[in-house]
Design a protein around this motif. Structure first.
Motif, PDB file in Angstrom:
ATOM      1  N   PHE A 149       0.882  -1.383   0.051  1.00 46.97           N
ATOM      2  CA  PHE A 149      -0.201  -0.029   0.217  1.00 46.97           C
ATOM      3  C   PHE A 149       0.672   1.146   0.009  1.00 46.97           C
ATOM      4  O   PHE A 149       0.160   2.331   0.228  1.00 46.97           O
ATOM      5  N   ARG A 150       2.212   1.035  -0.291  1.00 45.01           N
ATOM      6  CA  ARG A 150       2.945   2.354  -0.113  1.00 45.01           C
ATOM      7  C   ARG A 150       2.632   3.468  -1.003  1.00 45.01           C
ATOM      8  O   ARG A 150       2.841   4.608  -0.546  1.00 45.01           O
ATOM      9  N   ARG A 151       1.836   3.402  -2.303  1.00 46.78           N
ATOM     10  CA  ARG A 151       1.503   4.417  -2.931  1.00 46.78           C
ATOM     11  C   ARG A 151      -0.014   4.581  -2.378  1.00 46.78           C
ATOM     12  O   ARG A 151      -0.502   5.798  -2.556  1.00 46.78           O
ATOM     13  N   SER A 152      -0.826   3.694  -2.613  1.00 45.67           N
ATOM     14  CA  SER A 152      -2.239   3.597  -2.465  1.00 45.67           C
ATOM     15  C   SER A 152      -2.511   4.381  -1.004  1.00 45.67           C
ATOM     16  O   SER A 152      -3.980   4.894  -0.689  1.00 45.67           O
ATOM     17  N   VAL A 153      -1.803   4.070  -0.006  1.00 44.27           N
ATOM     18  CA  VAL A 153      -2.108   4.662   1.321  1.00 44.27           C
ATOM     19  C   VAL A 153      -2.523   6.119   1.361  1.00 44.27           C
ATOM     20  O   VAL A 153      -3.243   6.507   2.241  1.00 44.27           O
ATOM     21  N   ALA A 154      -1.978   6.782   0.557  1.00 45.23           N
ATOM     22  CA  ALA A 154      -2.267   8.355   0.485  1.00 45.23           C
ATOM     23  C   ALA A 154      -3.595   8.795  -0.160  1.00 45.23           C
ATOM     24  O   ALA A 154      -4.212   9.790   0.183  1.00 45.23           O
ATOM     25  N   LEU A 155      -4.278   7.560  -0.562  1.00 41.90           N
ATOM     26  CA  LEU A 155      -5.973   7.757  -0.849  1.00 41.90           C
ATOM     27  C   LEU A 155      -6.811   7.932   0.123  1.00 41.90           C
ATOM     28  O   LEU A 155      -7.950   8.236   0.176  1.00 41.90           O
ATOM     29  N   ILE A 156      -6.159   7.417   1.323  1.00 43.51           N
ATOM     30  CA  ILE A 156      -7.123   7.559   2.677  1.00 43.51           C
ATOM     31  C   ILE A 156      -7.561   8.948   3.154  1.00 43.51           C
ATOM     32  O   ILE A 156      -6.532   9.511   3.151  1.00 43.51           O
ATOM     33  N   ASP A 157      -8.796   9.156   2.989  1.00 39.44           N
ATOM     34  CA  ASP A 157      -9.220  10.523   3.451  1.00 39.44           C
ATOM     35  C   ASP A 157      -9.970  10.670   4.727  1.00 39.44           C
ATOM     36  O   ASP A 157     -10.412  11.472   5.223  1.00 39.44           O
ATOM     37  N   ARG A 158     -10.219   9.263   5.330  1.00 38.63           N
ATOM     38  CA  ARG A 158     -10.755   9.273   6.765  1.00 38.63           C
ATOM     39  C   ARG A 158      -9.918   9.858   7.657  1.00 38.63           C
ATOM     40  O   ARG A 158      -8.609   9.719   7.858  1.00 38.63           O
ATOM     41  N   PRO A 159     -10.520  10.444   8.952  1.00 41.62           N
ATOM     42  CA  PRO A 159      -9.545  10.940   9.996  1.00 41.62           C
ATOM     43  C   PRO A 159      -8.848   9.698  10.605  1.00 41.62           C
ATOM     44  O   PRO A 159      -9.412   8.564  10.649  1.00 41.62           O
ATOM     45  N   THR A 160      -7.551   9.616  10.769  1.00 40.76           N
ATOM     46  CA  THR A 160      -6.689   8.668  10.946  1.00 40.76           C
ATOM     47  C   THR A 160      -5.822   8.848  11.926  1.00 40.76           C
ATOM     48  O   THR A 160      -5.054   9.988  12.015  1.00 40.76           O
ATOM     49  N   LEU A 161      -5.547   8.013  12.915  1.00 39.39           N
ATOM     50  CA  LEU A 161      -4.605   8.073  13.701  1.00 39.39           C
ATOM     51  C   LEU A 161      -3.527   6.889  13.497  1.00 39.39           C
ATOM     52  O   LEU A 161      -4.030   5.575  13.311  1.00 39.39           O
ATOM     53  N   VAL A 162      -2.304   7.067  13.718  1.00 41.72           N
ATOM     54  CA  VAL A 162      -1.196   5.974  13.438  1.00 41.72           C
ATOM     55  C   VAL A 162      -0.502   5.897  14.651  1.00 41.72           C
ATOM     56  O   VAL A 162       0.241   6.753  15.278  1.00 41.72           O
TER      57      VAL A 162
END
Length: 268
Positions: A201-214
Motif C-alpha cells: 500500500f506504499r502508494r495507495s495509502v495516500a488515498l485514505i481520506d478518513r480521519p486517521t491515527l497511526v
C-alpha cells in the motif's frame, strides 16, 4: 467463548465475532494481529466499553474462525469485514487494527472509506518484505503436522512481541499470547502470511481520506516505527503517536494506548 457468534462470508468461510458494551454506543471494530485472536484485546475492553459498542472478530485462519486452505489476500480479509458489517446491518464504524489488523484497516480506508468513521492503524506497515522471508515461513508451516507442533513458531512470535524482561519474568499476559499462537491453525497462519507477503500500500495509502491515527512502537522490530511514520506522512492530516513499547502497545503500555485511542475517537 461466551457470546461468540459465527457468520458465513461470501466464499463459505465462517468468521467468529462478538459484541461488548451497550447497544446505543458508537461501534468500534477491533481487528487482531496475526497469530492471535480477538482475545488479544481483553486487557483494554473494560475501558473501551465505557464509550463504545465494541465489535471484535477473529480474522480468518485465526481463533474460532475457519482456516481454509491456500493463500489469503488482503482483499479477501477486507471483504470479510465488509460482509460482516453488512450481515449485522452496520453502516459505519470506528476501526482499530493492529499489525495485520492495521493492514486490513488500510484496505478499508482505501477501498471502502464510506464504511469508516475514524481509522486507527497500530503497529503496522504499508509493505513488509521481502517476499522470500514469508515464502520461507509458509514452507515451514507446511511441514507442521498440527497445532501441537507450533511451539517453536510461538516462541518466535513472543520474542518479537514483548521485551526480554517481560518474557523472563513470565508476565501472565505473555503466557496468554503464547497460548493464542499455539492454538492458531498452521494452515490459517500460512494463509495470513501470504496476505502480508503480497501487501503493498506504499502508494495507495495516500488515498485514505478518513480521519486517521497511526500508532507505532518505538522498539518494534516487526513493523518498525519508521513504517508508521511513513504511513502517517502519506495520509493527509493523519495523527501520529509513538509509544515506548515493542509490538503490542495495548498490552505493554496499556494506559497510554487507551488514552491515545480515546483522545482520537472521542471528539470534544
Amino acid at each position: 467463548m461466551e457470546d461468540l457468534k459465527l457468520f458465513t462470508a461470501g466464499d463459505g468461510a465462517r468468521i467468529a465475532y462478538r459484541f461488548d458494551g451497550r447497544e446505543d454506543a458508537p461501534v468500534l471494530m477491533l481487528s487482531n494481529s496475526i497469530a492471535t485472536s480477538l482475545r488479544m484485546w481483553d486487557g483494554v475492553m473494560s475501558d473501551l466499553v465505557e464509550h463504545f459498542r465494541v465489535l471484535r472478530y477473529d480474522t480468518r485462519g485465526h481463533g474460532a474462525s475457519d482456516a481454509p486452505a491456500g493463500a489469503y489476500s488482503i482483499d479477501r480479509l477486507g471483504r470479510d469485514v465488509i460482509e460482516l458489517l453488512d450481515a449485522l446491518h452496520i453502516e459505519r464504524v470506528h476501526f482499530l487494527g493492529l499489525s495485520l489488523g492495521g493492514m486490513i484497516g488500510q484496505w478499508l480506508g482505501v477501498r471502502a472509506p464510506e464504511r469508516i468513521e475514524r481509522l486507527i492503524l497500530s503497529n503496522t506497515s504499508a509493505y513488509l518484505g521481502p517476499a522470500e522471508y514469508f515464502d520461507g515461513r509458509i514452507a515451514e508451516l507446511a511441514r507442521i503436522a498440527g497445532i501441537a507442533d507450533m511451539g517453536e513458531t510461538a516462541e518466535g512470535f513472543i520474542r518479537n512481541w514483548f521485551p526480554a524482561s517481560m518474557i523472563e519474568q513470565r508476565f501472565p499476559f505473555v503466557d496468554a499470547f503464547r497460548k493464542m499462537v499455539l492454538e492458531t491453525s498452521p494452515q490459517g497462519l500460512a494463509g495470513g502470511f501470504a496476505a502480508v507477503r503480497d501487501l503493498d500500500f506504499r502508494r495507495s495509502v495516500a488515498l485514505i481520506d478518513r480521519p486517521t491515527l497511526v500508532i507505532a512502537g518505538e522498539h518494534d522490530t516487526v513493523t518498525a516505527a519508521s513504517h508508521g511514520e511513513a504511513i502517517a506522512a502519506a495520509i493527509p492530516d493523519a495523527r501520529y503517536v509513538a509509544l515506548p513499547c515493542v509490538h503490542l502497545p495495548n498490552v505493554e503500555v496499556r494506559d497510554a494506548f487507551v488514552d491515545a485511542v480515546r483522545a482520537f475517537l472521542i471528539r470534544p
